[in-house]
Write a protein that holds these residues in place. Structure first.
Motif: not given
Length: 156
Positions: A7, A10, A102, A104-105, A108, A110
């Motif tokens: 995290l 990122q 947000r 970038k997550l 993955r 998220e």
């Protein structure tokens, strides 16, 4: 408990990208520090909350001078000509960092929603969060100025 390394990576990437593309400044990145060990010298703080599979805040800390430099660079004017736009510029930079984080997550898997940004400008204040959060401060240098971005995670 330390904030998860992926995290932080990122968030650092999101911050570097926003400063390069929107503030037109290259940042020098320092080593992230977990917990309350680093208190940045700041009198301007931008905050954006997020919630979803992980929840918390992204906070941007700077001095008044660095915040004015950020606003001036975004507006394409000398720092002396910044006239009240600084809080909006810091709010927008914080919003862009949180939005990039947000996205970038989301890549993955998220799922996050972010709040509108809010900015505090003043002197002789500090930010304090409940003890039930995980914090990691990411220090950056923008020329002679220190900028810090903090990731605050709440328990889900």
């Amino acid at each position: 408990m330390p904030v998860r390394t992926e995290l932080i990576e990122q968030l650092v990437r999101a911050t570097e990208e926003v400063f390069e593309t929107m503030v037109f400044r290259t940042l020098t990145t320092g080593a992230p520090i977990d917990g309350d060990a680093l208190r940045p010298r700041s009198n301007v703080v931008g905050l954006v909350g997020f919630g979803g599979t992980v929840s918390g805040l992204v906070a941007l800390y700077s001095t008044q001078e660095a915040a004015e430099e950020i606003a001036a660079s975004m507006l394409g004017v000398p720092r002396e000509e910044v006239n009240g736009e600084m809080p909006d510029a810091i709010g927008e930079v914080t919003n862009m960092i949180a939005g990039s984080f947000r996205l970038k997550l989301a890549e993955r898997g998220e799922t996050l929603a972010i709040s509108i940004p809010w900015v505090t400008v003043g002197s002789d204040f500090y930010t304090k969060y409940s003890s039930d959060v995980q914090r990691s401060m990411c220090p950056f240098r923008m020329g002679d100025s220190e900028i810090c971005v903090e990731l605050i995670l709440t328990r889900n």
